[in-house]
Scaffold this active site. Structure first.
Site, mmCIF file in Angstrom:
data_model
loop_
_atom_site.group_PDB
_atom_site.id
_atom_site.type_symbol
_atom_site.label_atom_id
_atom_site.label_comp_id
_atom_site.label_asym_id
_atom_site.label_seq_id
_atom_site.Cartn_x
_atom_site.Cartn_y
_atom_site.Cartn_z
ATOM 1 N N CYS A 171 -4.909 1.935 -7.882
ATOM 2 C CA CYS A 171 -5.196 0.506 -8.096
ATOM 3 C C CYS A 171 -6.682 0.162 -8.161
ATOM 4 C CB CYS A 171 -4.522 -0.325 -7.016
ATOM 5 S SG CYS A 171 -2.727 -0.318 -7.175
ATOM 6 N N ASN B 247 -8.129 -7.121 -4.782
ATOM 7 C CA ASN B 247 -8.448 -5.693 -4.890
ATOM 8 C C ASN B 247 -9.946 -5.457 -5.071
ATOM 9 O OD1 ASN B 247 -5.973 -4.688 -4.378
ATOM 10 N ND2 ASN B 247 -5.554 -3.915 -6.421
ATOM 11 N N PHE C 182 -10.974 -1.730 6.232
ATOM 12 C CA PHE C 182 -11.707 -1.365 5.002
ATOM 13 C C PHE C 182 -13.205 -1.263 5.237
ATOM 14 C CE2 PHE C 182 -8.707 -0.980 1.553
ATOM 15 C CZ PHE C 182 -7.548 -1.382 2.201
ATOM 16 N N LEU C 183 -13.574 -0.903 6.464
ATOM 17 C CA LEU C 183 -14.991 -0.690 6.784
ATOM 18 C C LEU C 183 -15.207 0.738 7.260
ATOM 19 C CD1 LEU C 183 -16.658 -3.708 8.638
ATOM 20 C CD2 LEU C 183 -17.067 -2.861 6.326
ATOM 21 N N ARG D 177 0.857 -1.190 0.000
ATOM 22 C CA ARG D 177 0.000 0.000 0.000
ATOM 23 C C ARG D 177 0.885 1.229 0.000
ATOM 24 N NH1 ARG D 177 -2.245 -0.801 5.720
ATOM 25 N NH2 ARG D 177 -0.081 -1.480 5.806
ATOM 26 N N GLY E 60 -16.546 6.751 3.779
ATOM 27 C CA GLY E 60 -15.815 7.932 3.317
ATOM 28 C C GLY E 60 -16.325 8.399 1.969
ATOM 29 N N LYS F 132 -8.824 1.196 -11.401
ATOM 30 C CA LYS F 132 -8.438 0.546 -12.662
ATOM 31 C C LYS F 132 -8.547 -0.984 -12.570
ATOM 32 C CE LYS F 132 -3.416 -0.001 -12.201
ATOM 33 N NZ LYS F 132 -3.381 -1.461 -12.206
#
Ligand code: NAD
Length: 437
Positions: free
Chosen positions: A263, A211, A252-253, A154, A256, A266
């Site tokens: 990444c 991803n 990732f919760l 990352r 926002g 795409k």
């Protein structure tokens, strides 16, 4: 071991620096003359925390060097990593493989010994087989194997991610290539970071599946956030309650302004395209792409609402424009949707970002760049917290509200709260999936 990396971008440069730090002898090939000149002068052309120090150390130890000459760079290399860009091709969402294939051809022309040609770039399933074909056609005498080694680092935490990966994925076709790859990653393997060896196609697919899954997780909570706003629930409490379930997890919760970056946008598009090309539509991913666009548009409406229906004639301070903190990367950042919408609506927009101006200046025409949040907010009608850089996480809200003409805030990263904003003198506060003021 001698290793060559083609491309000195976020992945290529970090890989070069970290591999040399393992003790390997690394040559990094970069074709952009400006970028190469900087590297050869000891300058890091991108912003990535810790990279300058680690690069200097390994250049000094003569384990790391940079060249623009690929033929010279791959001399005696046991492995040649392709780490060039794979952006979205114009129209249709395919990954643009022209840089990968150009690199493969150049390698083929210059290769005069056995080497493993490793694709580190994110590429659709079948690309490694294509790379093999291109090399064979270009130079039928070339002695080589191909390997797929997708990268999971990352930006902003790239060195740590490279040095302490959750896993290393290596796709190979035979034992000879597997042994070379294992030797390269041995320093990590010895420290118990697992190396997963698969076939080429599975390795290629793992990267896209990972991803797309992460983009789905973010988008899921963003959609839940919109429903929270309507129903009076608080998405922060909902994320916490959901994430406490070990099967779900908290990462990732965070609701926002929609995912962006070099990444997810795409790669989700490329996966959707791959599905269409193979007549197995990736319906979830296609929906995620659509919902994410809606999420970004919803943020624009949120700001308009905060300004009383329109941003025309208003002065708006935007805090943070890079796609996330600790990077200078602006690729597909939500700011590229939100800021032009405000400028287009007739707002005077002031922007502050610790690292974003160099990349952002050309991408965000018509804005004024400021040095800090308080200067940007001076006399403003609204402040938008768009990227959660550390310096925007601990703002003196009372000072901020005091310098504004109309103390109103859109906190699109849910850093503060309606209560804290009200206490600090804000008359309006909106965030994502929570109570407004
Ligand atoms: P980037 O655009 O930052 O860097 C690519 C570099 O390669 C550029 O400096 C370019 O000049 C150079 N280059 C292109 N063709 C070349 C050639 N023939 N010879 C020498 N140099 C050449 O790209 P990036 O962000 O590092 O991404 C590279 C790949 O890694 C992509 O496929 C991306 O999807 C994948 N990836 C990126 C990240 C990330 O966080 N950026 C993470 C994981 C995977």
């Amino acid at each position: 071991m001698k290793i060559t990396i083609i491309g000195a971008g976020y992945v290529g440069l970090v890989s070069s620096v970290c591999f040399s730090d393992f003790g390997h002898d690394v040559v990094c090939v970069e074709k952009s003359p400006e970028r190469l000149a900087k590297l050869q002068a000891g300058e890091v052309p991108i912003y990535e925390p810790g990279l300058d120090e680690l690069m200097a150390r390994n250049v000094e130890a003569e384990r790391l060097s940079f060249t623009g000459d690929l033929a010279e760079g791959i001399k005696d290399a046991a492995a040649i990593f392709i780490a060039v860009g794979t952006p979205t091709r114009r129209g249709g969402g395919h990954a643009d493989l022209s840089y990968v294939m150009a690199a493969a051809k150049e390698i083929a022309t210059a290769l005069d010994h056995y080497a493993v040609v490793v694709t580190k770039s994110t590429v659709p399933v079948g690309t490694n087989a294509q790379v093999k074909e291109v090399i064979t056609i270009t130079n039928p005498r070339a002695e080589f194997d191909v390997a797929s080694n997708p990268e999971f680092l990352r930006e902003g935490a790239a060195i740590d991610d490279f040095m302490r990966p959750d896993r290393i994925v290596v796709g190979v076709e035979n034992e000879r290539a597997a042994e070379v790859m294992q030797a390269i990653y041995r320093p990590l393997y010895l420290r118990d970071f697992p190396i997963m060896t698969t076939d080429l196609e599975s390795a290629e697919m793992i990267k896209y599946a990972a991803n797309a899954f992460l983009a789905t997780k973010i988008t899921f909570i963003n959609e839940i956030a919109a429903l929270c706003e309507r129903t009076g629930a608080d998405v922060k409490a909902v994320s916490k309650g959901m994430g406490a379930d070990g099967r779900i997890g908290t990462k990732f919760l965070h609701a926002g302004p929609g995912y962006g970056g070099s990444c997810f946008p795409k790669d989700t598009k490329a996966l959707a395209r791959m599905g269409q090309d193979h007549s197995i539509p990736m319906q979830l991913t296609e929906t995620v792409i659509k919902v994410n666009e809606e999420v970004k548009r919803r943020m624009v409406d949120k700001v308009f609402d905060l300004c009383g229906g329109s941003a025309n004639g208003k002065t708006i301070a935007v805090l943070g424009v890079t796609f996330k903190p600790n990077t200078d990367d602006m690729r597909d950042a939500p700011s590229l949707t939100i800021v032009p919408a405000l400028v287009g609506n007739g707002a005077e927009v002031r922007v502050v970002d610790p690292q974003g101006q160099h990349e952002g200046a050309a991408l965000l025409p018509g804005v004024t760049w400021c040095d800090d949040a308080y200067a940007a907010a001076e006399g403003a009608d609204a402040v938008i917290l768009l990227t959660e850089w550390n310096e925007f996480r601990a703002l003196d809200l009372a000072r901020l509200s005091y310098v504004m003409r109309t103390p109103a805030m859109a906190d699109l990263r849910n850093i503060y709260s309606a209560e804290a904003a009200e206490k600090a003198g804000f008359t309006a506060y909106t965030s994502v999936g929570r109570r407004n003021l």
